[in-house]
Design a protein around this motif. Structure first.
Motif, short mmCIF file in Angstrom:
data_model
loop_
_atom_site.label_atom_id
_atom_site.label_comp_id
_atom_site.label_asym_id
_atom_site.label_seq_id
_atom_site.Cartn_x
_atom_site.Cartn_y
_atom_site.Cartn_z
N LEU A 153 0.53 -1.00 0.15
CA LEU A 153 -0.15 -0.03 0.17
C LEU A 153 0.99 1.04 -0.02
CD1 LEU A 153 -2.25 -1.37 2.38
CD2 LEU A 153 -3.17 -0.56 0.59
N ALA A 154 0.53 2.25 -0.83
CA ALA A 154 1.30 3.47 -0.61
C ALA A 154 0.69 4.49 -0.48
CB ALA A 154 1.66 3.84 -2.58
N THR A 155 2.29 5.00 0.52
CA THR A 155 1.03 6.37 1.82
C THR A 155 1.54 7.34 0.98
OG1 THR A 155 3.19 5.87 2.67
CG2 THR A 155 1.03 4.64 3.08
N SER A 156 0.83 8.49 1.70
CA SER A 156 1.91 10.11 1.02
C SER A 156 3.39 10.66 1.86
CB SER A 156 0.63 11.27 2.16
OG SER A 156 0.30 10.43 3.04
N SER A 157 3.39 10.02 2.23
CA SER A 157 4.69 9.62 3.31
C SER A 157 5.37 8.93 4.06
CB SER A 157 5.03 10.89 4.39
OG SER A 157 3.65 10.71 5.76
N GLY A 158 6.50 8.61 4.08
CA GLY A 158 6.59 7.65 4.79
C GLY A 158 5.99 7.44 6.76
N MET A 159 5.33 8.67 7.05
CA MET A 159 4.79 8.92 8.88
C MET A 159 3.39 8.92 8.24
SD MET A 159 7.02 9.09 10.71
CE MET A 159 5.97 8.88 12.17
N SER A 160 2.93 8.61 7.38
CA SER A 160 1.71 7.91 7.13
C SER A 160 1.89 6.96 7.29
CB SER A 160 1.61 8.71 5.65
OG SER A 160 0.18 7.82 5.19
N ALA A 161 2.73 5.78 6.40
CA ALA A 161 2.71 4.36 6.45
C ALA A 161 3.15 4.45 7.98
CB ALA A 161 3.96 3.71 5.83
#
Ligand code: LCS
Length: 409
Positions: free
Chosen positions: A83-91
Motif C-alpha cells: 500500500l503506497a502512502t503519502s509519506s513514510g510517517m503516513s505508512a
C-alpha cells in the motif's frame, strides 16, 4: 514485464510492475492524474462499489499508477501486497492505527526516527495505546518489554541515527511466540540490502522519500505485506484516514526505483571508503558504520544485510561545537535532513531530526549531542572525501560541550 521465471533484483527494479502501456505501448507507466473514474453505466458503478467489478472508482481508493508502484515494491521486498502512502510517517501511523488501540501495546526500537516515537508517545497515547522503547539490538530487552497486551514489535534496523542493528529473526520469533506481529522499517537499507521477510517479518515499512525514490524531490511511503492476511484491514484504515499517495508522486518514485540498485551500490562504495578513512582522522572520536569491524553488531549485519549501506554516524573529539564548524564548512555535502538520495547530506540529529524526542529520551537512545549523521550520495568519491576532510581541517580548537537542542526539525 511478462514474467516467466523469477528474475534478479536489478531486473525487478527496472521492470517489476512496469509493463508497457496497453493503449500505446509507452514503456513508462502512464500517470493517471485523475481523481475519479467514469462508469459506463449505473450498474457498473454499483458493481465496482459492491466489489464484484475490480475496476477503479476514486483515486483515494485505488489508482493504476499507484498500483504499478505497489506491485514494484512488493516484488522487490518479496511480499505479496503493498500500500503506497503519502509519506513514510503516513505508512507508520497507518500501521499503528490499524494494530493498536485502547489498552494495546507496542515494543519499539528506542532510536527510531524521532517522529515515529513522538507519534506514539504524544498522539496514540491519547487514545490509550501503550508503547515501550528499548534498545532492540539487545534481544533480551525485547523479551523483557513484551506484555500480555503486546500486539506489535516495531523495529528500525539499522536505526536512525545510531545505526544499531536488531536481529530480525530473533525479533520475529519473540513477536510470534507472544501473538504479536513484527514490523520492520527498512528505510535505511532498501530491499537492495535487506529483505526482512526472509527473516520472518510480517510487514515492512518504507519512507520512499529516501532510497526508493532517491532524488530528493518526493515525500512518500509504503507498507508491504508478507502475505495477504493483514492487508484488507490495513487498506481500510489507510483509505478511510486518507493517507494515500498522489499518482504523480507515485510515478516519480517508480522512475526513481529504476536506478535504485545502481544508486545504492555507488553510495555504499563511497560510504565504505569514507568510513575507513574517517575512523583514522585525528579529529574524529568515533564512527558508527555497520561495515566497520568496530560496529557492535558488525557480524549480525553480515548475516542479515547484503552490504553495510550508505549511512554513517560519527562524533568529533570536540563535540557539538566541532560538529557545527564541520557542518558550516562543507561545500559539496549539503547541510539538510532526509537521506538516501544521490546527493550527500549532513545533519545534526540532536537539534534537527530527533529534537522532538527531548534531551532525556535522546540520551537513553544513545543520540549524543555531538553525533553528526552523514547520508553518503553518488558524487565522485574524491569530491565527497576532500570536501569533508577540508572541513575537518577547520575543526581544531577544543571547546566545552554546552549544546541544548531545542529546535524541531
Ligand atoms: N522512517 C525512517 C527510518 C526515516 O528516516 C523517516 C524520515 C521516516 C520513516 C519518515 O518518513 P517521511 O514521512 O519523512 O517520508 N527520516 C528523515 C530523516 O532522517 N531526516 O529527515 C526525514
Amino acid at each position: 514485464m511478462k514474467k516467466t521465471k523469477k528474475t534478479g533484483i536489478d531486473t525487478d527494479c527496472i521492470h517489476a510492475g512496469q509493463e508497457p502501456d496497453k493503449l500505446f505501448g509507452g514503456i513508462s507507466v502512464p500517470i493517471y492524474q485523475s481523481s475519479t473514474f467514469a462508469f459506463e453505466n449505473a450498474a457498473q458503478g454499483a458493481a465496482r462499489f459492491g466489489g464484484t467489478d475490480p475496476g477503479y472508482k476514486y483515486t483515494r481508493l485505488g489508482n493504476p499508477t499507484t498500483a504499478a508502484l505497489e506491485e514494484a515494491v512488493a516484488t522487490l521486498e518479496g511480499g505479496e501486497k503493498a500500500l503506497a502512502t503519502s509519506s513514510g510517517m503516513s505508512a507508520i501511523s497507518t500501521i499503528f492505527m490499524t494494530f493498536l488501540g485502547q489498552g494495546l501495546h507496542v515494543v519499539s526500537t528506542d532510536s527510531v526516527y524521532g517522529p515515529t516515537r513522538t507519534v506514539l508517545e504524544k498522539e496514540f497515547a491519547r487514545f490509550g495505546a501503550e508503547s515501550t522503547f528499548v534498545d532492540t539490538s539487545d534481544i533480551n530487552a525485547i523479551k523483557r518489554a513484551i506484555k500480555p497486551n503486546t500486539k506489535l514489535v516495531y523495529i528500525e534496523t539499522p536505526s536512525n541515527p545510531t545505526l544499531a542493528i536488531t536481529d530480525i529473526s530473533q525479533a520475529a520469533k519473540i513477536a510470534h511466540s507472544n501473538g504479536a506481529i513484527l514490523v520492520v522499517d527498512n528505510t535505511f537499507c532498501s530491499p537492495i540490502l535487506q529483505k526482512p521477510f526472509d527473516f520472518g517479518a510480517d510487514i515492512v515499512i518504507h519512507s520512499m522519500t529516501k532510497f526508493l525514490n532517491g532524488h530528493g524531490d518526493v515525500v512518500a511511503g509504503m507498507i508491504v505485506f508478507k502475505d495477504g492476511s493483514l492487508f484488507p484491514q490495513t487498506k481500510n484504515v489507510l483509505v478511510q484516514m486518507g493517507g494515500t499517495i498522489d499518482p504523480h508522486q507515485a510515478w516519480l518514485v517508480l522512475r526513481g526505483i529504476k536506478t535504485l540498485s545502481m544508486r545504492v551500490k555507488v553510495a555504499q562504495e563511497n560510504s565504505i571508503k569514507l568510513a575507513f578513512e574517517l575512523v583514522k582522522h585525528p579529529a574524529v572520536a568515533w564512527v558508527k558504520y555497520p561495515g566497520l569491524p568496530s560496529h557492535p553488531q558488525h557480524d549480525l549485519s553480515k548475516k542479515q544485510m547484503k552490504g553495510p549501506g550508505a549511512m554513517i554516524s560519527f562524533e568529533l573529539k570536540n563535540g557539538i561545537d566541532a560538529g557545527r564548524t564541520l557542518m558550516d564548512s562543507v561545500k559539496i555535502c549539503t547541510l539538510a535532513v532526509s537521506l538516501g538520495g544521490v546527493e550527500t547530506l549532513i545533519q545534526h540529529p540532536a537539534s534537527m531530526t530527533h529534537a522532538s524526542l527531548g534531551a532525556a529520551n535522546r540520551k537513553l537512545s544513545g543520540i549524543t549531542d555531538g553525533l553528526v549523521r552523514l547520508s553518503v550520495g553518488c558524487e565522485d568519491y574524491e569530491d565527497i572525501r576532500n570536501d569533508l576532510f577540508d572541513a575537518l581541517e577547520k575543526v581544531t580548537s577544543p571547546k566545552p560541550q554546552n549544546m541544548e537542542a531545542s529546535q524541531v526539525g
